[in-house]
Design an enzyme around this catalytic site. Structure first.
Site, short mmCIF file in Angstrom:
data_model
loop_
_atom_site.label_atom_id
_atom_site.label_comp_id
_atom_site.label_asym_id
_atom_site.label_seq_id
_atom_site.Cartn_x
_atom_site.Cartn_y
_atom_site.Cartn_z
N GLY A 85 2.74 6.27 -7.28
CA GLY A 85 3.81 5.27 -7.26
C GLY A 85 3.88 4.53 -8.58
O GLY A 85 3.57 5.06 -9.65
N GLY A 86 4.29 3.25 -8.49
CA GLY A 86 4.46 2.44 -9.68
C GLY A 86 3.20 2.36 -10.53
O GLY A 86 3.29 2.13 -11.75
N GLY A 123 20.63 20.95 -39.80
CA GLY A 123 20.12 19.65 -39.34
C GLY A 123 18.69 19.73 -38.87
O GLY A 123 17.94 18.75 -38.94
N ALA A 124 18.29 20.91 -38.39
CA ALA A 124 16.91 21.05 -37.91
C ALA A 124 15.93 20.87 -39.07
O ALA A 124 14.82 20.36 -38.88
CB ALA A 124 16.72 22.41 -37.25
C1 HXC Z 1 -5.86 -1.04 0.42
C2 HXC Z 1 -6.66 1.10 0.35
C3 HXC Z 1 -5.54 1.52 -0.41
C4 HXC Z 1 -4.56 0.55 -0.73
C5 HXC Z 1 -6.82 3.21 -0.11
N1 HXC Z 1 -7.42 2.19 0.50
N2 HXC Z 1 -5.67 2.84 -0.67
N3 HXC Z 1 -6.80 -0.17 0.74
N4 HXC Z 1 -4.77 -0.72 -0.31
N5 HXC Z 1 -3.49 0.86 -1.45
C6 HXC Z 1 -8.69 2.21 1.22
C7 HXC Z 1 -8.63 2.98 2.52
O1 HXC Z 1 -8.17 2.16 3.54
C8 HXC Z 1 -10.08 3.36 2.70
O2 HXC Z 1 -10.79 2.24 3.20
C9 HXC Z 1 -10.55 3.58 1.29
O3 HXC Z 1 -9.63 2.91 0.44
C10 HXC Z 1 -10.56 5.05 0.88
O4 HXC Z 1 -9.30 5.61 1.22
P1 HXC Z 1 -9.15 6.96 2.04
O5 HXC Z 1 -7.75 7.00 2.51
O6 HXC Z 1 -10.23 7.09 3.05
O7 HXC Z 1 -9.43 8.03 0.92
P2 HXC Z 1 -8.78 9.48 0.75
O8 HXC Z 1 -8.75 10.20 2.05
O9 HXC Z 1 -9.50 10.10 -0.40
O10 HXC Z 1 -7.25 9.20 0.34
C11 HXC Z 1 -6.94 8.56 -0.88
C12 HXC Z 1 -5.46 8.16 -0.92
C13 HXC Z 1 -5.12 7.33 0.35
C14 HXC Z 1 -4.59 9.44 -0.95
C15 HXC Z 1 -5.21 7.39 -2.20
O11 HXC Z 1 -6.08 6.29 0.49
C16 HXC Z 1 -3.79 6.69 0.29
O12 HXC Z 1 -2.77 7.36 0.54
N6 HXC Z 1 -3.78 5.39 0.04
C17 HXC Z 1 -2.53 4.64 0.00
C18 HXC Z 1 -1.76 4.99 -1.22
C19 HXC Z 1 -0.48 4.23 -1.32
O13 HXC Z 1 0.47 4.42 -0.51
N7 HXC Z 1 -0.45 3.31 -2.25
C20 HXC Z 1 0.80 2.62 -2.48
C21 HXC Z 1 0.61 1.18 -2.40
S1 HXC Z 1 2.06 0.47 -3.04
P3 HXC Z 1 -12.09 2.37 4.14
O14 HXC Z 1 -12.40 0.96 4.49
O15 HXC Z 1 -11.63 3.21 5.30
O16 HXC Z 1 -13.13 3.04 3.31
C22 HXC Z 1 1.93 0.63 -4.71
C23 HXC Z 1 3.07 0.02 -5.48
C24 HXC Z 1 2.66 -0.29 -6.88
O17 HXC Z 1 1.01 1.10 -5.26
C25 HXC Z 1 3.82 -0.75 -7.66
C26 HXC Z 1 3.45 -1.07 -9.08
C27 HXC Z 1 4.63 -1.37 -9.94
#
Ligand code: HXC
Length: 517
Positions: free
Chosen positions: A172-173, A407-408
């Site tokens: 994402g961002g 031009g290149a």
């Molecule tokens: C809080 C998070 C988190 C998040 C992961 N965790 N991402 N906690 N906020 N964004 C936590 C999980 O709950 C988990 O906690 C631990 O981290 C490990 O994650 P897993 O899912 O068990 O690991 P894995 O299976 O390896 O998967 C990794 C992952 C997945 C693919 C990155 O965690 C995921 O899809 N996370 C969300 C990604 C996402 O949608 N982010 C977007 C947020 S919005 P526990 O306690 O169970 O160990 C954004 C906008 C930014 O980023 C804009 C900027 C301009």
């Protein structure tokens, strides 16, 4: 007087707790997946014992939704400064074992602090990205945290080199922070980078795709052009960082790490005479020429898999660090297209801002003809090369090996575009347009009337080359400063570079130019 034991134990306990990050089990999981932990990455980056951590005891604020009982050592990111090859380098390393390396307010504050330190100290910064993105529990605080990081990435751009290692998810961002930095290195198996993942794309557009296709290191290195290097694993990524740093200054006020010896004695290299085929249409691999020009054949190619019709990278000639830009005749005949223009223009601007002289090797038949190129804006993209070269004030040396048409050629830094020294080989062909195109326009009638059109066209093209495209014609107009044997090229460049070390060029004051983006 010795410190109270209770206080000393308390420090040791807190320190050990923070250093343990997400705990041994999660660290073991990382190792099982062929990854280093965040802390191990920094250990591998720095010379032993030189890392000083900033904010080991930083903690998230418990007021956030669902966070009251959360233990988040280091707030999921390790930041600090250490030494690489005797030079200080700042860093941050996201710790996926701690809440998925997600970015909350304190996490962001730590990264910002490391970025601020880098710019104050005038030192490069390396970021290891391995994170689930914005920490969802912290809501807009996380979004604001990203904003603060992006803002600083832009403030640092052109002041200190910023290198990003994508060593895990970067979604994402969040991907925009690395995108704002100078070089991106991505590990082949363990990293993904995307704005919208395959599920979102499918839900919104119905298009079916895979992570391999849109978010893998291979896709970014060869198709999107978002990254500069693929690393096989974390250790390899760090080796690439080390090599890159060996060519870069610590900041924009310093020279890059030249290795200049007092005595400059470079002998001719007869192998160069043999390397380029006499027939102008027979392709050759320009990287072979670059390797013969660079000291010890040491050439670090950048963006090797993207827009392969142009080659860019770092090396040294006579000890002086240079950025090479070269047409690659074995891919698309070395023509310039949209991707090649973007790739070269950004590299030229990087070299200029960090005082790295440019060596441009020309064998370009023109811009790539095509409907797609025109419709996607080759005019705007090609203009970036003209803009980048004309605004660069570092020493610029251009070697015309063979074709330099239209031009290149100007886009490859001709004398009119500000080259300080233009050297041509006897095989150079310099003209307003390619021989075949010119013959078709000038002799349309003769060709139409001729019995064997192909043979006539060939004969006329040879005449055109001999009459209008010889390097002596351009040398007569001072568009070429010297014509040399290929074997003399290395010494000619080395001498020119040495003579241009004190180059000064001032331009009218302005905020910045308006490069066609
Ligand atoms: C809080 C998070 C988190 C998040 C992961 N965790 N991402 N906690 N906020 N964004 C936590 C999980 O709950 C988990 O906690 C631990 O981290 C490990 O994650 P897993 O899912 O068990 O690991 P894995 O299976 O390896 O998967 C990794 C992952 C997945 C693919 C990155 O965690 C995921 O899809 N996370 C969300 C990604 C996402 O949608 N982010 C977007 C947020 S919005 P526990 O306690 O169970 O160990 C954004 C906008 C930014 O980023 C804009 C900027 C301009």
């Amino acid at each position: 007087m010795t410190i109270d034991k209770k206080l000393s134990d308390e420090l040791d306990r807190r320190r050990a707790h923070a250093l343990a990050g997400g705990g041994q089990k999660k660290a073991d999981d990382r190792h099982a997946k062929g990854r280093l932990t965040a802390r191990e990455r920094l250990e591998a980056l720095y010379s032993k014992g030189t890392f000083q951590e900033f904010g080991l005891h930083a903690k998230h604020r418990t007021r956030h939704f669902g966070m009251a009982d959360k233990d988040i050592p280091t707030d999921g990111v390790i930041t600090g400064c250490g030494f690489v090859d005797g030079r200080p380098v700042a860093s941050f390393s996201q710790d996926f074992t701690v809440v998925g390396g997600s970015l909350g307010e304190i996490h962001s504050k730590k990264i910002c602090h490391a970025l601020d330190h880098a710019v104050k100290a005038g030192i490069p910064i390396i970021g290891f990205n391995d994170s689930g993105g914005a920490r969802i529990q912290e809501g807009v605080g996380s979004l604001s945290g990203y904003g603060q990081v992006f803002y600083r990435n832009v403030q640092l751009s052109g002041v200190v080199p910023q290198i990003s290692v994508i060593a895990g998810p970067c979604a994402g961002g969040a991907a925009y922070s690395p995108a704002l930095t100078d070089f991106l290195i991505m590990t082949r198996e363990n990293a993904q980078m995307f704005i919208c993942g395959p599920e979102v794309i499918r839900a919104v557009t119905g298009q079916v795709t895979t992570m391999e296709e849109i978010g893998s290191a291979q896709a970014h290195a060869s198709v999107s052009g978002n990254i500069h290097f693929i690393a096989e694993d974390d250790a390899h990524a760090i080796a690439i960082v080390h090599r890159l740093l060996s060519f870069l200054p610590s900041n924009n006020m310093m020279d890059p790490p030249h290795r200049i010896e007092a005595d400059l004695s470079i002998v001719d290299d007869p192998a160069l005479d043999e390397l380029v085929p006499a027939d102008p249409k027979t392709p050759f691999d320009v990287r072979e020429v670059i390797k013969r020009l660079a000291d010890d054949g040491d050439f670090m190619e950048v963006m090797e898999l993207f827009a392969q019709n142009i080659v860019i990278g770092f090396g040294r000639i006579g000890g002086i660090v240079v950025g090479f830009v070269a047409n690659q005749p074995i891919v698309k005949a070395g023509t310039l297209d949209i991707d090649a223009s973007d790739k070269a223009a950004r590299f030229v601007r990087f070299c200029n801002v960090y005082n790295i002289p440019l060596v441009t090797l020309v064998d370009v038949p023109g811009f790539l003809p095509g409907v797609n190129e025109e419709r996607r804006g080759i005019i705007r993209h090609g203009a970036k090369m003209l803009f980048a070269y004309a605004s660069a004030t570092v020493p610029k040396i251009t070697v015309i090996m063979r074709k330099a048409y239209g031009g290149a050629f100007l886009a490859m830094c001709s004398e009119d575009m500000g080259a300080d020294r233009v050297i041509a080989w006897p095989t150079a062909e310099i003209a307003v347009m390619g021989a075949d195109g010119a013959v078709n326009i000038l002799y349309r009638k003769e060709l139409a009337e001729s019995e064997d059109k192909a043979a006539k066209a060939k004969e006329l093209a040879a005449e055109y080359r001999a009459e209008f495209a010889t390097p002596y014609l351009s040398a007569g107009e001072l568009m070429v400063h010297d014509i040399i044997h290929p074997r003399e090229t290395r010494s000619a460049i080395a001498l020119s570079l040495r003579g241009l070390m004190s180059k000064r060029e001032t331009r009218p004051p302005k905020k910045h130019g308006n490069i066609p983006l």
